[in-house]
Design an enzyme around this catalytic site. Structure first.
Site, PDB file in Angstrom:
ATOM      1  N   ASP A   1       1.067  -0.981  -0.301  1.00  0.00           N
ATOM      2  CA  ASP A   1       0.446  -0.011   0.084  1.00  0.00           C
ATOM      3  C   ASP A   1       0.778   0.982  -0.160  1.00  0.00           C
ATOM      4  O   ASP A   1       0.531   2.733  -0.698  1.00  0.00           O
ATOM      5  CB  ASP A   1      -0.659   0.160   1.086  1.00  0.00           C
ATOM      6  CG  ASP A   1      -1.920   1.052   1.650  1.00  0.00           C
ATOM      7  OD1 ASP A   1      -2.569   1.431  -0.071  1.00  0.00           O
ATOM      8  OD2 ASP A   1      -1.514   1.994   2.819  1.00  0.00           O
TER       9      ASP A   1
ATOM     10  N   GLU B   1      -1.622  -5.271  -3.498  1.00  0.00           N
ATOM     11  CA  GLU B   1      -1.114  -4.669  -2.886  1.00  0.00           C
ATOM     12  C   GLU B   1       0.408  -5.508  -2.198  1.00  0.00           C
ATOM     13  O   GLU B   1       1.053  -5.604  -2.216  1.00  0.00           O
ATOM     14  CB  GLU B   1      -1.697  -3.727  -1.866  1.00  0.00           C
ATOM     15  CG  GLU B   1      -2.678  -2.778  -2.352  1.00  0.00           C
ATOM     16  CD  GLU B   1      -3.450  -2.489  -0.805  1.00  0.00           C
ATOM     17  OE1 GLU B   1      -3.635  -1.314  -0.595  1.00  0.00           O
ATOM     18  OE2 GLU B   1      -3.339  -2.876   0.250  1.00  0.00           O
TER      19      GLU B   1
END
EC number: 3.1.26.3
Length: 228
Positions: free
Chosen positions: A49, A121
């Site tokens: 992320d 992610e």
């Protein structure tokens, strides 16, 4: 560690070959199937992320050198939010290689937006740890493609935009109501209604409450635009 044929095919889809294959396996391992000797992808998701955020922030600054922070922020949010990560994950068929527990598989986990977004992610983080920042940046820019160039200057999620519209008119926030839920547990459908204080309504159906709320808000915004 040797990768399976499916994993090698996945490497081909993302355009990156791992020197440490265990990183890819971990990135695609959901907590529902983890064990003391089989780590899940949650820590990689956390890292990915942040890597995604840095790459997108840099790309947006380079794409529009005159944009203000106020213009860049909503574009950034549109590009890194979970829904977008899930869309990219579907594009490269992450679902087919996810390692899930039986209950998660039966409940449709390979199609769930949250699981796909998290795995995307985690894959980014795995590439970052395996090949460094340049490799991760190349992967992200290639997979996100023209999303970066065509993201709207006022890109916001529809719920936020609708709430700001109501506030600007001095009204109460929009009200979201679950109208109907149907379908089996592994493939549910939610119909959501959203109403403004004056009774103006929008409705939509989607595979999760969150997606249905966003779609209902988008529908109502389109109606309000037509009524101008």
């Amino acid at each position: 560690m040797k990768l399976s044929r499916d994993m090698h095919a996945f490497e081909a889809r993302i355009g990156y070959q791992f020197t440490e294959p265990a990183l890819l396996v971990r990135a695609l391992t959901h907590a529902s199937v983890s064990s003391p000797n089989r780590k899940d992808n949650q820590r990689l998701e956390f890292l990915g992320d942040r890597v995604l955020g840095l790459v997108m922030a840099t790309a947006l600054l380079e794409t529009d050198k005159d944009a203000s922070e106020g213009q860049l922020a909503p574009r950034f949010n549109a590009l890194v939010r979970k829904e977008t990560c899930a869309d990219v994950a579907r594009q490269i068929d992450v679902g087919s290689v996810l390692k899930l527990g039986r209950s998660e598989t039966l409940s449709g986990g390979r199609r769930k937006m949250a699981l796909l977004g998290d795995a995307m992610e985690a894959v980014i983080a795995a590439v970052y740890k395996d090949g460094g920042f340049d490799a991760a940046q190349e992967l992200i820019l290639r997979l996100w493609g023209d999303r970066i160039g065509r993201v709207e200057a006022d890109a916001r999620d529809a719920k936020t935009t609708l709430q700001e519209f109501a506030q600007a008119r001095g009204e109460q926030p929009p009200t979201y109501v679950l109208v109907e839920r149907k379908g089996p547990d592994h493939q549910p459908e939610f119909t959501i209604s959203v109403q403004l204080q004056d009774g103006t309504e929008g409705r939509a159906t989607a595979g999760s409450k969150r997606q249905a709320e966003q779609a209902a808000a988008k529908s109502l915004l389109a109606r309000l635009e037509q009524d101008k």
